[in-house]
Design an enzyme around this catalytic site. Structure first.
Site, mmCIF file in Angstrom:
data_model
loop_
_atom_site.group_PDB
_atom_site.id
_atom_site.type_symbol
_atom_site.label_atom_id
_atom_site.label_comp_id
_atom_site.label_asym_id
_atom_site.label_seq_id
_atom_site.Cartn_x
_atom_site.Cartn_y
_atom_site.Cartn_z
ATOM 1 N N ASN A 482 -7.436 -0.467 -3.738
ATOM 2 C CA ASN A 482 -6.111 0.060 -4.075
ATOM 3 C C ASN A 482 -6.224 1.554 -4.388
ATOM 4 O OD1 ASN A 482 -5.215 -2.805 -4.424
ATOM 5 N ND2 ASN A 482 -6.613 -2.630 -6.152
ATOM 6 N N GLU A 515 -15.645 1.243 -1.442
ATOM 7 C CA GLU A 515 -14.235 1.325 -1.856
ATOM 8 C C GLU A 515 -13.746 2.762 -1.890
ATOM 9 O OE1 GLU A 515 -12.720 -1.377 -1.751
ATOM 10 O OE2 GLU A 515 -14.533 -2.592 -1.752
ATOM 11 N N GLU A 537 -12.651 -1.593 7.789
ATOM 12 C CA GLU A 537 -13.804 -2.265 7.186
ATOM 13 C C GLU A 537 -15.125 -1.883 7.836
ATOM 14 O OE1 GLU A 537 -13.436 -3.215 4.496
ATOM 15 O OE2 GLU A 537 -11.367 -3.872 4.293
HETATM 16 ZN ZN LIG Z 1 -13.364 -2.719 2.588
#
Ligand SMILES: [Zn+2]
Length: 1073
Positions: A482, A515, A537
């Protein structure tokens, strides 16, 4: 998101499920307090025409007199721009000012958008934009968090947004599926609209009957520009209520607004535009499509800037998705709950009604109403706080940049934190459970160093003023990126210097690096649809290694990449039931399923191959072009190729498309022939590699970047070329008949190599004397095992080759050997050869164990510490009496408190004690579990429990996993530990068969459940079992697990064939050593 929670590890919210019927019973005091907020929201929303600058980017349709006379609203249009700051855009519109309104049809409208998009793209990458952005961060850095930002002279991000609204408000939200910004969209919109009507109709007709409808993305006739969102969780009643005021742009006349909503009830809705207030006649929910359709009697005119007010209620669920409750204990042992959000991929809709697709970006003003003694966090820093009646506090956060809904985050709970600042002025905080502040220090160090590193690497500053990392007690993934508020499983962020193993620390560094990479790659530039998930990803999984290599060169992390990411991807990708990196997905259940090794590991592996192919400098340059060009926007794979192609002048798209669009990968077969004294002819051919060795159904041709090294200089590349045909010949100069040749040095290319017998025989001495570099020794052994599984070589032959690795010193090479032998171990568990295999294993691992001993040496290198625990754990499972005896003694001293075990050796000793331990040992372990409050230690203990060979105790492990003592996020891994133990295999499967409803209820699908299913079934090795599993899942439908089940059944059949083929030879070989 960091999906690799396999090593993660807590207590389920047992007394969940209070009261769906209590929703809405929130107290009146609270409602009163909220009227002020509503007032604020209304004020913000009222002067729509003058204050809603988004309209400045669109031709505004106003009555010439600017009287808001409703009757004339749809006639006599003229075009105005009321925000002179956007003069470039405004000038552009002026060009059209003399166009007759009647001719300003949809066609010319589309033309404007096209031109405008080109212009905005230019603006967005302009220096001016960066200048303001940079100034903002400089100014902001002097303001401490929590202080009222309005007191500072720095422009607020909100102001920045206003200034640059033209840029920020124009996103691919305006673009329908499959369209590029600026292309006409009316036709698609209309089609989507019709489909939606059909769907609602069907929904009404079936009235709740399960009927699977074709998935459609949201219609694009109404799009949001900005959300004001208020959330008020009740942390005791487990409910929440919320309000949202969304500034929307209506593109086409419509009587419907379709948005996403799931498990929430929209209590009230009203659309305001110009002088009209409309309430929907009804709201139709579709649980299948996860939408709510607001149906109005009156048509909403096209080109309307409206404001949609909605109030809603929901349950603070225990499913670890949407807005959920997370259980924790206070220092006095009192059980409490935090309210946490987890929205990726498609769960923002469980929290508030929204356009929940990654390409429909908007800005957000978030407000939380929380108990006054709770910490309240969101993506942005706090802008203003007010005390409310009833012990409540209202916290307003600054405006977010334009972003996707899946990145919105809120956390309400009790936390401590440590704070630092990166050298470029970003405030970084790590929130930990109360009293464990110091456990956040390691992640803080990593995060503060990583931010400037990425800023340099991407040549773009981190786009927000703060970065919070927070440990969440109940969390299903590993971590979630986030924007500005990254949430983590406790084991993926907290480091207790005395109790955290080196391996865990390394994982934490990787996760934090992953992240934070997403803050650029994913958050600033987002995939257009989930089909391109791999862009997020795969890339973050590659960059996390860059980051850790930079911060901790001693970890030798790039070598570990190969065993952690690359070989795992190849293994899954060789199955017929694998999928291409780019996979068409629609419904949320399909989206969940692609958070797998293909998107992450294969994605990262092909990016690493590309990085190697175009070189570091051009790769960086290309990344900067890509991120700058698409910031605040959405992309597809081709956009990345275009940027890298521009930077490198190499034909990236052509080389890469086969890797992202085809399932699987090639095996490159190679033979060589000496010509004269110094020339070697290599004959290479490619074909699709299949795990079972069969001829592939598809006729795929990859463009394979090949490199070659030789014994002349084992660490240098002797030649590189592209294999873009089924076969080719290459001549190597300066190679004598006695030189070995290694294909794919560094194990960078995403393919397997099959050498001729002669070439392999030449290579083997270079393995034994370690002349071949570690990554090449590793790649060689991994390829050989894959050939065994595919039936191209015999297991006995390869085991004989493995013997050549006895003197191996490198940790990662040992990891590769261990992974391959673990697969073989599973196979052998179906035979009576276990004792022989154990003997083989002891012979292989004992020399390295003796070299390392039990005690770490002073100044020992990082990899030797990891190698020690790997080797000793293997020897425990290979029943080495000496190792087991020492491990048990050490365990005893640990339990007695006389000599605590170092964290790195605990798993080994716990397993040794449990393996043949009695009930007393089992109870001791449980007691230890109950006394520790470190999640990592609980994880270690609970996963070791599955090692027991006592069936009665294994049954207790499953009961324990499902009890309230183990957190729901961890239960799966405790059961997996039983399932991978041959003694517990049937028991775990039987448990699943009888408890699948309970598990489905607990996890609502999702990847924890898919993980469990994978490990429960893939270790069988008979056709009979394959059929049983297929039949079970045919009768018991578990949505979102289809691919996992097919893959696991395929693996069962591979195991069966392997066993059938090799059993006799293997028996002869193992009994002879
Ligand atoms: Zn990720």
């Amino acid at each position: 998101m960091y999906k690799n929670a396999l090593r993660g590890g807590v207590r389920t919210a047992k007394q969940a499920w209070r009261l769906k019927n209590e929703i809405g019973k929130l107290n009146l005091e609270v409602a009163k307090a909220n009227t002020e907020f509503e007032q604020h929201l209304c004020e913000a929303a009222r002067p729509i025409q003058s204050c809603y600058p988004a309209t400045a980017t669109q031709p505004q349709l106003l009555n010439p007199s600017e009287n808001n006379s409703k009757s004339s609203c749809n006639q006599n249009y003229s075009y105005t721009s009321n925000n002179q700051k956007n003069c470039n855009v405004a000038n552009h519109y002026r060009l059209f000012a003399n166009v007759s309104p009647s001719t300003f049809d949809k066609h010319s409208n589309a033309h404007i958008r096209r031109t405008e998009t080109a212009h905005l793209n230019e603006l967005i990458s302009s220096k001016q934009f960066f200048k303001v952005q940079k100034q903002f961060y400089r100014d902001y850095s002097s303001v401490s968090l929590g202080a009222s930002l309005k007191n500072s002279d720095a422009p607020l991000l909100g102001d920045l947004c206003n200034q640059y609204r033209a840029i920020l408000a124009y996103t691919s939200a305006d673009v329908g599926p499959g369209q590029k910004a600026g292309q006409p969209q009316q036709q698609q919109t209309r089609r989507a609209h019709t489909q939606q009507e059909t769907r609602v109709q069907q929904q009404e007709e079936v009235n709740g009957m399960a009927q699977k409808l074709e998935f459609k993305r949201l219609p694009t006739n109404v799009v949001p520009k900005h959300y004001e969102l208020l959330l008020q969780p009740d942390l005791e009643a487990f409910t929440f209520k919320g309000k949202t005021i969304v500034q929307v742009q209506v593109k086409e006349p419509t009587t419907q607004i379709v948005l996403n909503a799931l498990d929430i009830i929209i209590e009230e809705a009203q659309l305001e535009f110009e002088c009209t207030k409309l309430k929907p006649d009804r709201i139709v929910y579709s649980t299948d499509a996860e939408t709510a359709t607001l149906e109005f009697e009156q048509s909403i005119p096209a080109e309307t800037a409206g404001v949609l007010h909605m109030s809603f209620t929901g349950e603070l669920n225990d499913k670890m998705k949407g807005f959920y409750r997370s259980k924790y204990f206070t220092s006095s042992g009192e059980e409490r709950y935090a309210g946490v959000t987890q929205f990726e991929a498609t769960d923002a809709r469980r929290c508030f009604p929204c356009w929940d697709e990654p390409a429909i970006k908007a800005t957000f003003d978030i407000t939380l109403v929380v108990p006054k003694n709770r910490v309240a966090l969101s993506n942005m820093p706090v802008k203003k706080e007010d005390a409310l009646d009833g012990g409540l506090r209202r916290v307003r956060f600054d405006r977010t940049p334009i972003m996707s809904t899946y990145l919105v985050a809120c956390v309400v709970g009790e936390y401590d934190f440590v704070e630092g600042k990166s050298e470029d002025g970003v405030i970084v905080r790590v929130f930990t459970p109360v009293g464990k502040r110091e456990q956040g220090q390691f992640a803080l160090d990593v995060a503060t160093k990583v931010l400037p590193y990425y800023k340099d690497y991407f040549n773009i500053a981190y786009p927000l003023p703060k970065m919070d990392l927070i440990a969440i007690s109940d969390f299903s993934a590993g971590a979630m990126e986030n924007w500005g508020l990254v949430t983590y499983r406790e084991t993926f962020v907290l480091v207790d210097p005395k109790n955290t193993s080196l391996m865990r620390k390394q994982s934490i560094a990787l996760t934090v690096g992953h992240e934070i990479a997403h803050q650029w790659f994913g958050n600033l530039v987002t995939m257009e649809w989930w089909t391109h998930l791999w862009l997020n990803e795969g890339y973050a999984s590659f960059v996390e290694f860059l980051c850790v290599h930079h911060l901790f060169p001693e970890y030798d992390i790039w070598t570990q990449f190969v065993t952690d990411m690359y070989t795992r991807a190849l293994e899954l990708d060789s199955l017929k039931n694998s999928h291409p990196i780019e996979v068409p997905v629609g419904h949320p259940s399909e989206i969940d399923e692609i958070f797998d090794e293909i998107s992450y590991n294969k994605g990262a592996s092909v990016i690493r191959m590309l990085h190697d192919y175009i070189g570091e400098d051009d790769f960086r340059k290309g990344m900067n072009i890509y991120l700058t060009r698409h910031q605040y926007g959405n992309t597809s794979t081709e956009d990345l190729w275009t940027a890298l192609q521009e930077a490198s002048s190499k034909n990236v798209a052509e080389v890469m498309s086969s890797w992202t669009q085809y399932k699987g990968f090639p095996v490159v077969s190679v033979e060589s022939e000496q010509k004269g004294k110094s020339q070697r002819i290599l004959r290479l051919s490619q074909r699709k590699f299949t795990a079972d060795g069969s001829q592939a159904d598809e006729d795929c041709l990859w463009v394979v970047p090949i490199s070659v090294s030789t014994s002349r200089n084992p660490t240098a590349i002797a030649k590189t070329f592209l294999l873009d045909k089924p076969s080719m010949e290459v001549v190597l100069d300066g190679v004598s008949a006695s030189d070995w040749i290694k294909i794919n040095p560094g194990t960078v290319g995403y393919y397997r190599t099959r050498y001729s017998k002669e070439m392999l025989e030449q290579l083997m001495p270079a393995v034994k004397n370690m002349e071949l570099p570690p990554l090449d020794r590793l790649g060689l052994i991994d390829d050989m095992f894959a050939m065994v599984q595919a039936g191209h070589a015999s297991t006995a032959d390869v085991l004989a080759l493995v013997d050549g690795y006895r003197n191996e010193t490198n940790y990662t090479v040992w990891t590769a050997i261990t992974n391959s032998l673990t697969n073989l171990h599973i196979l052998i568990s179906h035979t009576d050869l276990m004792d022989d295999f154990h003997r083989f294993g002891r012979n292989l691992y004992e020399p390295v164990a003796q070299r390392l001993g039990w005690e770490p040496r002073d100044g020992e290198n990082h990899l030797d510490t990891l190698l020690r625990s790997l080797v000793l754990t293997r020897l425990v499972s290979f029943r080495s009496n000496d190792v087991i005896e020492v491990a048990r003694q050490r365990f005893r001293s640990h339990i007695n408190g006389t000599n605590l075990l170092p964290a790195d050796l605990r798993s080994t000793c716990y397993k040794a004690a449990l393996q043949d331990g009695d009930e007393k040992v089992f109870e001791e372990m449980l007691a230890m579990y109950r006394t520790t409050d470190l999640h990592e230690e609980q994880d270690r203990i609970s996963r070791a429990l599955g090692c027991s060979t006592d069936v009665k105790l294994l049954r207790r492990v499953i009961d324990f996993a499902m009890s309230g003592e183990v957190r729901a996020q961890d239960s799966v891994f405790v059961i997996v530990a039983v399932a991978i133990n041959p003694k517990g295999r049937d028991m775990a499967w039987e448990f699943f068969k009888t408890s699948n409803k309970q598990l489905l209820e607990r996890y609502q699908g999702g990847f924890l459940l898919t993980r469990l299913i994978k490990y429960l079934i893939e270790n069988y090795a008979s056709e009979e079992k394959a059929k049983e599993v297929e039949e079970f899942f045919r009768v018991t439908q578990i949505p979102g697990c289809e691919r996992t089940v097919s893959q696991a059944v395929e693996t069962i059949r591979l195991n069966a064939a392997w066993l059938e083929r090799d059993r006799a030879k293997l028996s002869t070989y193992l009994k002879s050593v």
